[in-house]
Design an enzyme around this catalytic site. Structure first.
Site, PDB file in Angstrom:
ATOM      1  N   LYS A  83       0.930  -1.310  -0.278  1.00 53.80           N
ATOM      2  CA  LYS A  83       0.033  -0.106  -0.051  1.00 53.80           C
ATOM      3  C   LYS A  83       0.731   1.173  -0.034  1.00 53.80           C
ATOM      4  O   LYS A  83       1.701   1.520   0.873  1.00 53.80           O
ATOM      5  CB  LYS A  83      -0.907   0.018   1.326  1.00 53.80           C
ATOM      6  CG  LYS A  83      -2.005   0.724   1.248  1.00 53.80           C
ATOM      7  CD  LYS A  83      -3.075   0.364   2.317  1.00 53.80           C
ATOM      8  CE  LYS A  83      -4.405   1.125   2.482  1.00 53.80           C
ATOM      9  NZ  LYS A  83      -4.745   0.994   3.654  1.00 53.80           N
TER      10      LYS A  83
HETATM   11  C1  E4P Z   1      -8.106   2.319   3.967  1.00 57.16           C
HETATM   12  O1  E4P Z   1      -7.569   1.414   3.333  1.00 57.16           O
HETATM   13  C2  E4P Z   1      -8.138   3.045   5.118  1.00 57.16           C
HETATM   14  O2  E4P Z   1      -7.156   1.917   6.046  1.00 57.16           O
HETATM   15  C3  E4P Z   1      -9.252   3.313   5.867  1.00 57.16           C
HETATM   16  O3  E4P Z   1     -10.612   2.783   5.470  1.00 57.16           O
HETATM   17  C4  E4P Z   1      -9.483   4.706   6.431  1.00 57.16           C
HETATM   18  O4  E4P Z   1     -10.499   4.777   7.074  1.00 57.16           O
HETATM   19  P1  E4P Z   1     -10.760   6.037   8.266  1.00 57.16           P
HETATM   20  O5  E4P Z   1     -11.128   7.097   7.642  1.00 57.16           O
HETATM   21  O6  E4P Z   1     -12.018   5.490   8.924  1.00 57.16           O
HETATM   22  O7  E4P Z   1      -9.561   5.934   9.103  1.00 57.16           O
END
Ligand code: E4P
Length: 216
Positions: A83
């Protein structure tokens, strides 16, 4: 639509995995912090539990750092999706790993132009954050619709991985748009099957069944 869980908590992953409904896992630096675990250890453990893609995010923000860290994360297991953030260096890192045949999840996407660039860089997944857009008064799901339209028009294979999900409604609307994946927090995953009429109906059926005095 595939269901990923957005957590680095092994207990949550193990429990959801038992349902057979889990297609993958996403993590991020905040979730790793919350887990209190070493990233390499926890990602390796998740990979032993789940068959599908497991996203592990680099901490570096420069290209060389992302290449170095991404290579280390990639060694954990074939199913690790590296990622990277949606920056110029992130897109270069995406291209670098995609050319090696690795899955890359490009994260922190907040616009259709960003999603277009990630697809052109060879991302396996694009992660648009719907909840965080809603939080600032924008329509997160309108972005999902825009990305779906663009990817369809040009036959991009990049999967739309809806992230930052806050409610079952986000999941249902993303499914109606035709998003490929929703990455869902544990709490929302549980809420997906909750309905007060189900609880009330079951309570009545249990009572009436007992009153029949029958056994099957
Ligand atoms: C995506 O890959 C992120 O890990 C995640 O969905 C972010 O979510 P949040 O806005 O609740 O932190």
């Amino acid at each position: 639509m595939k269901f990923f869980v957005d957590t680095a908590d092994i207990k949550e992953i193990a429990e959801l995995n038992e349902t057979g409904l889990l297609d993958g896992v996403t993590t991020n630096p905040s979730l790793i912090l919350k887990s209190g675990r070493d990233i390499k250890e926890v990602i390796a453990e998740i990979c032993t539990l789940v068959d599908g893609p497991v996203s592990a995010e680099v901490g570096a923000t420069d290209l060389e750092g992302m290449k170095r860290e991404g290579s280390i994360l990639a060694e954990i297991a074939e199913q690790v999706a590296i990622k990277v953030p949606l920056t110029w260096d992130g897109l270069k890192a995406c291209r670098y790993f995609a050319e090696q045949g690795r899955m890359v999840n490009v994260t922190l996407c907040f616009s259709a132009s960003q999603a277009l660039m990630a697809a052109k860089a060879g991302a396996a997944f694009i992660s648009p954050f719907v909840g965080r857009l809603d939080d600032i008064g924008q329509d997160g799901l309108a972005l999902i619709q825009d990305i779906r339209t663009i990817y369809q028009e040009y036959f991009f294979e990049t999967e739309i991985l809806v992230a930052s999900i806050r409610s079952p409604l986000h999941v249902v609307r993303a499914a109606k748009i035709g998003a490929d994946v929703s990455t869902i927090p544990y709490k929302v995953m549980r809420q997906l099957i909750e309905h007060p009429l189900t609880d009330r109906g079951l309570e009545q059926f249990v009572k009436d069944w007992a009153a029949t005095g029958q056994k099957i």
